[in-house]
Structures are given as C-alpha cells and as structure tokens.
Design a protein around this motif. Sequence first.
Motif, PDB file in Angstrom:
ATOM      1  N   LEU A 115      -7.745  -4.673   0.599  1.00  0.00           N
ATOM      2  CA  LEU A 115      -8.118  -3.707   1.624  1.00  0.00           C
ATOM      3  C   LEU A 115      -7.116  -2.559   1.614  1.00  0.00           C
ATOM      4  CD1 LEU A 115     -10.046  -3.108   4.012  1.00  0.00           C
ATOM      5  CD2 LEU A 115      -8.432  -4.348   5.480  1.00  0.00           C
ATOM      6  N   SER A 116      -7.646  -1.351   1.529  1.00  0.00           N
ATOM      7  CA  SER A 116      -6.789  -0.169   1.473  1.00  0.00           C
ATOM      8  C   SER A 116      -6.271   0.197   2.853  1.00  0.00           C
ATOM      9  CB  SER A 116      -7.591   1.015   0.911  1.00  0.00           C
ATOM     10  OG  SER A 116      -8.456   1.555   1.921  1.00  0.00           O
ATOM     11  N   PRO A 117      -5.260   1.045   2.917  1.00  0.00           N
ATOM     12  CA  PRO A 117      -4.903   1.651   4.200  1.00  0.00           C
ATOM     13  C   PRO A 117      -6.023   2.580   4.670  1.00  0.00           C
ATOM     14  CG  PRO A 117      -3.111   1.852   2.605  1.00  0.00           C
ATOM     15  CD  PRO A 117      -4.312   1.405   1.851  1.00  0.00           C
ATOM     16  N   VAL A 118      -5.955   3.023   5.900  1.00  0.00           N
ATOM     17  CA  VAL A 118      -6.958   3.937   6.454  1.00  0.00           C
ATOM     18  C   VAL A 118      -6.740   5.340   5.892  1.00  0.00           C
ATOM     19  CG1 VAL A 118      -7.779   5.065   8.564  1.00  0.00           C
ATOM     20  CG2 VAL A 118      -7.273   2.611   8.568  1.00  0.00           C
ATOM     21  N   VAL A 119      -7.843   5.978   5.481  1.00  0.00           N
ATOM     22  CA  VAL A 119      -7.813   7.383   5.081  1.00  0.00           C
ATOM     23  C   VAL A 119      -8.676   8.172   6.065  1.00  0.00           C
ATOM     24  CG1 VAL A 119      -7.364   6.902   2.651  1.00  0.00           C
ATOM     25  CG2 VAL A 119      -9.732   7.025   3.462  1.00  0.00           C
TER      26      VAL A 119
ATOM     27  N   ALA B  24      -4.191  -3.578  -4.152  1.00  0.00           N
ATOM     28  CA  ALA B  24      -3.992  -4.718  -3.252  1.00  0.00           C
ATOM     29  C   ALA B  24      -4.613  -5.980  -3.830  1.00  0.00           C
ATOM     30  CB  ALA B  24      -4.604  -4.408  -1.883  1.00  0.00           C
ATOM     31  N   LEU B  25      -5.800  -5.855  -4.422  1.00  0.00           N
ATOM     32  CA  LEU B  25      -6.461  -7.017  -5.021  1.00  0.00           C
ATOM     33  C   LEU B  25      -5.646  -7.580  -6.173  1.00  0.00           C
ATOM     34  CD1 LEU B  25      -8.918  -8.891  -5.235  1.00  0.00           C
ATOM     35  CD2 LEU B  25     -10.045  -7.137  -6.622  1.00  0.00           C
TER      36      LEU B  25
ATOM     37  N   ASP C 129      -0.887  -2.531   2.856  1.00  0.00           N
ATOM     38  CA  ASP C 129       0.273  -2.179   3.673  1.00  0.00           C
ATOM     39  C   ASP C 129       1.135  -3.384   4.010  1.00  0.00           C
ATOM     40  OD1 ASP C 129      -1.555  -3.358   5.350  1.00  0.00           O
ATOM     41  OD2 ASP C 129      -1.301  -1.933   7.001  1.00  0.00           O
ATOM     42  N   GLN C 130       0.646  -4.601   3.763  1.00  0.00           N
ATOM     43  CA  GLN C 130       1.432  -5.812   4.009  1.00  0.00           C
ATOM     44  C   GLN C 130       1.938  -6.447   2.716  1.00  0.00           C
ATOM     45  OE1 GLN C 130      -1.157  -8.300   6.392  1.00  0.00           O
ATOM     46  NE2 GLN C 130      -0.779  -7.117   8.259  1.00  0.00           N
ATOM     47  N   ARG C 131       1.658  -5.807   1.574  1.00  0.00           N
ATOM     48  CA  ARG C 131       2.088  -6.360   0.285  1.00  0.00           C
ATOM     49  C   ARG C 131       2.684  -5.265  -0.601  1.00  0.00           C
ATOM     50  NH1 ARG C 131      -0.139 -11.452  -0.386  1.00  0.00           N
ATOM     51  NH2 ARG C 131       0.116 -11.398  -2.645  1.00  0.00           N
ATOM     52  N   MET C 132       3.379  -4.350   0.018  1.00  0.00           N
ATOM     53  CA  MET C 132       3.907  -3.217  -0.730  1.00  0.00           C
ATOM     54  C   MET C 132       4.875  -3.617  -1.848  1.00  0.00           C
ATOM     55  SD  MET C 132       2.304  -0.595   0.286  1.00  0.00           S
ATOM     56  CE  MET C 132       3.307   0.740  -0.341  1.00  0.00           C
ATOM     57  N   PRO C 133       5.859  -4.508  -1.604  1.00  0.00           N
ATOM     58  CA  PRO C 133       6.764  -4.859  -2.708  1.00  0.00           C
ATOM     59  C   PRO C 133       6.021  -5.448  -3.910  1.00  0.00           C
ATOM     60  CG  PRO C 133       7.679  -5.570  -0.613  1.00  0.00           C
ATOM     61  CD  PRO C 133       6.269  -5.167  -0.351  1.00  0.00           C
ATOM     62  N   THR C 134       5.085  -6.354  -3.642  1.00  0.00           N
ATOM     63  CA  THR C 134       4.322  -6.947  -4.739  1.00  0.00           C
ATOM     64  C   THR C 134       3.464  -5.892  -5.421  1.00  0.00           C
ATOM     65  OG1 THR C 134       4.227  -9.002  -3.480  1.00  0.00           O
ATOM     66  CG2 THR C 134       2.759  -8.810  -5.370  1.00  0.00           C
ATOM     67  N   ALA C 135       2.923  -4.955  -4.631  1.00  0.00           N
ATOM     68  CA  ALA C 135       2.118  -3.887  -5.217  1.00  0.00           C
ATOM     69  C   ALA C 135       2.954  -3.024  -6.156  1.00  0.00           C
ATOM     70  CB  ALA C 135       1.501  -3.036  -4.110  1.00  0.00           C
ATOM     71  N   LEU C 136       4.188  -2.773  -5.791  1.00  0.00           N
ATOM     72  CA  LEU C 136       5.073  -2.019  -6.681  1.00  0.00           C
ATOM     73  C   LEU C 136       5.279  -2.744  -7.999  1.00  0.00           C
ATOM     74  CD1 LEU C 136       7.758  -0.807  -4.101  1.00  0.00           C
ATOM     75  CD2 LEU C 136       6.107   0.621  -5.326  1.00  0.00           C
TER      76      LEU C 136
ATOM     77  N   LEU D 235       9.541 -13.600  -8.779  1.00  0.00           N
ATOM     78  CA  LEU D 235       8.607 -14.693  -8.544  1.00  0.00           C
ATOM     79  C   LEU D 235       7.178 -14.158  -8.407  1.00  0.00           C
ATOM     80  CD1 LEU D 235       8.067 -17.694  -7.978  1.00  0.00           C
ATOM     81  CD2 LEU D 235       8.517 -17.219  -5.555  1.00  0.00           C
ATOM     82  N   ASP D 236       7.015 -13.055  -7.659  1.00  0.00           N
ATOM     83  CA  ASP D 236       5.683 -12.453  -7.534  1.00  0.00           C
ATOM     84  C   ASP D 236       5.155 -12.017  -8.900  1.00  0.00           C
ATOM     85  OD1 ASP D 236       5.397 -12.791  -4.827  1.00  0.00           O
ATOM     86  OD2 ASP D 236       6.145 -10.796  -4.291  1.00  0.00           O
ATOM     87  N   ALA D 237       6.007 -11.348  -9.663  1.00  0.00           N
ATOM     88  CA  ALA D 237       5.588 -10.866 -10.981  1.00  0.00           C
ATOM     89  C   ALA D 237       5.208 -12.023 -11.888  1.00  0.00           C
ATOM     90  CB  ALA D 237       6.705 -10.035 -11.610  1.00  0.00           C
ATOM     91  N   TYR D 238       5.986 -13.103 -11.828  1.00  0.00           N
ATOM     92  CA  TYR D 238       5.694 -14.262 -12.673  1.00  0.00           C
ATOM     93  C   TYR D 238       4.364 -14.904 -12.280  1.00  0.00           C
ATOM     94  CZ  TYR D 238       6.052 -18.860 -14.796  1.00  0.00           C
ATOM     95  OH  TYR D 238       5.783 -19.996 -15.507  1.00  0.00           O
ATOM     96  N   ARG D 239       4.139 -15.080 -10.991  1.00  0.00           N
ATOM     97  CA  ARG D 239       2.908 -15.743 -10.531  1.00  0.00           C
ATOM     98  C   ARG D 239       1.673 -14.920 -10.854  1.00  0.00           C
ATOM     99  NH1 ARG D 239       3.164 -17.335  -4.491  1.00  0.00           N
ATOM    100  NH2 ARG D 239       1.242 -18.365  -5.093  1.00  0.00           N
TER     101      ARG D 239
END
Length: 402
Positions: free
Chosen positions: A262-266, A282-283, A297-304, A390-394
């Motif tokens: 789910l994206s942020p609001v535009v 996000a997906l 917006d709740q997974r920004m570090p993993t998104a990076l 850990l996120d990158a590995y998973r």
Amino acid sequence: MGGRKHRTGQDWKLLREACTTLLDRVPELVDEHLRQLFAYSDVYARVLPYDAQWREAEEAIRIGVETITAPREAPRRDLAYAEEAGRRRAGQGLPLDLLVHAYRNAGYLVWDALMESAGGEPERLKVLMRSATMVWAAVDAQAAAASEAYRATELELRRRTDEQMQALLDALLEGRPAPGLAARAAAGLDLPEHGPYAVLVLRVERRDSRETFHRRVQDPDFRFVWRMRADCEVAVVALGAGRTLDDVAVLLDGRCPGPGGLSPVVRGLGELGHARRLAELALRTCPPDTTGVVRLDQRMPTALVVSQPDLAQRLVSGVFGELLALEPADRAVLLETLDAWLACEGSAGRAAGRLYCHRNTVFNRLRRLEQLTARSLSRPRDLMEMTLALDAYRLSSGAGTS
C-alpha cells in the motif's frame, strides 16, 4: 409491418386497398405517434431532435405498412430497418424498454387505422380480423429485431468504453506524461481529479480469492478501481472525506488473500504513477510467507534495502559473511533467533517463549551471532546493520534455501 403469408383473391385485394389508403395517412399517424411517446416519457424528447425523430418514424411506419402486402419472397425491409433503429437507439442512449414501447405504440396506431379504413363493412372487417395474427406477429418480430441489435450494440459500446477506461487507468498508473490526461481520466472514471488517493498492489493467485476480496472491501467511504495484470492486481483507492491511510489499512486488515503493498497517500490522479511504484516497492518488502497488506510508510528501512539489490547483497555478505558459511540448519537457527529477538523488541524472555527454549539459550545464540558478525547488538549502528542485513537476506533468493 405485415406478415408474409401468401394471399390471393378477394382477401388480398381488400388488404392491399386498405394498406394503400393507409399510406396517405402516415404523416398523420407519425404526428400522433410522437405525441403519445412524448406524453409517455420525456426521455424520448431528449434522445433526438423532433424533426429527426419524425423522419425516422415516418420511414419506419411506411416500410411497415408496405411490408404487409409485400410478396412472400421479397426481402424483409421492416426487419432490416428495425435492426438499424436498434443500433441507433443504443448509441443514443434510449432505454431498451422505451424502444420496445415505441414499436408497440406504432403497431396499435397502424392497426386502429386499418380497422377505421374498413368503414364498418363486414367483409373488410373479416379480412382484417383474419390478418390480425400476422400483423401483430410482424410487430413482435420488428421489436425483437430492434432489441437484439440494441443489446449487441450496447455490449460492444460497453466493451469499447471499458477498454478506453482501462487505457486511461493504465496511463495514470504508468505515470505517462500527457497533457490533460488526469482531467480526461477524472471524467471517464467518474473520479475527482484532485483529492486523496492511495494505490494497492496485490499479488493474488486464485481468481475466487480475488472476487471474494473485492466483495469484502466494499465500503461507502472508499472507492476501489481495480486493474488486473498478469502477475498482480492494482487498485486505485479513492479516500472519502476525512478518511486516512490508517482507515484503509483497517479495512484491508484480515481481508487480504495474499501479500500486498500500500502506497502513501497522494493528492491527485496525476500522482498515481508515483504511488503505484511506491506500492510495488512496499510489496517487494514482503517475505514469501506474508499474507497481509504492508504499508510503505511503516517499512521504509526495508524498502531502502530492496530498492538497491546490489548494495543489499553487499550488506548481507559484509555482515553475515562467516554466518553464511555455516551449515544451513545451524545458520537458520541463529537467524531465527535474531528475528524473534528483534520482533520481541530486544526481550530475551519473550523471544525464548516464542522459540520454545530457555532465555539463556537465546543469550548464547545472540552472543554467537555477535562473534560471527564482529558486531555488537548493544551498539545502535551495529544493530541497524544486522537488522537491515537480516531483511535483505530474508528477501533475497537465497533465503529460501536457509
């Protein structure tokens, strides 16, 4: 408007005389026909200018009367004209029931005029009564021909409209720069050009799950406009007045049949391309076993991490280099322990309960992780690196083999 039953002798002569006389009254019948139609429904007057309707009705009634006495082998001009009329009226937007009513109304007027032409003469009345079945069968055939052509045209128009709407939606979601695109899409999709929107990208493998999901997320405060793609579904979510992304998330929670982003609001249709890319990002942060919708917006570090796959691989190898050399089962236990400890906000006791082991076992595994990675979980920068690794590995292709 007539039947095709072969007639000879006196019946044929009297019927032809009645129809010939009736042709002179066609303009009068058309005037009365349109008067009755406009009194029945004001929709008729909005479909087409009066003069154009008069000409079309005059031609239809004239062809119908001439068909009554046409030779059996002659082409059915009345049915051909009815098909043309059905196609025209579908394109003009006249409701089908009003089209059928118009044919019925014209049939009654023609039949009444034929009966009047008999002048009360018994022989002429008998001929007309014997012709009643074929006349009304012809009216039914004309109405049926017009209706069938109407439905076919309506279906084709709907298909074309759907294709146009899908093309507009695709252009918005692709973020294609085109002057006036957002305004055209707003009019075509019946959506406000400016306003709060979010984009949902959903990976659903089963069609029945999709349809069930669509029904579950119906809500008067939101409008979902869906677009199916080869490997996913994309929805533009129009948020109602006062609604927020939190409200969207609550609506989707527990109803989603597969992982989704789910994206942020535009703030308008013109930003949907950007929102779609953020929803896809996000997906991509969802591990393979995810079943819910995640918010960017709740997974920004993993998104990076997932947005830079080359750097993510370097991070994994740089942080977990020695860990990756372990036996798969041993490696999986240590990473599972780290994941549980992070999920439990650094509580060894709660992590032990989740892992069904003693809290000292959790401490021992974490110390071993620190030794293998040369990092300390008590130092914020080291903890951040291990969490991102850990996120990158998973999320990497190698995670499935751990």
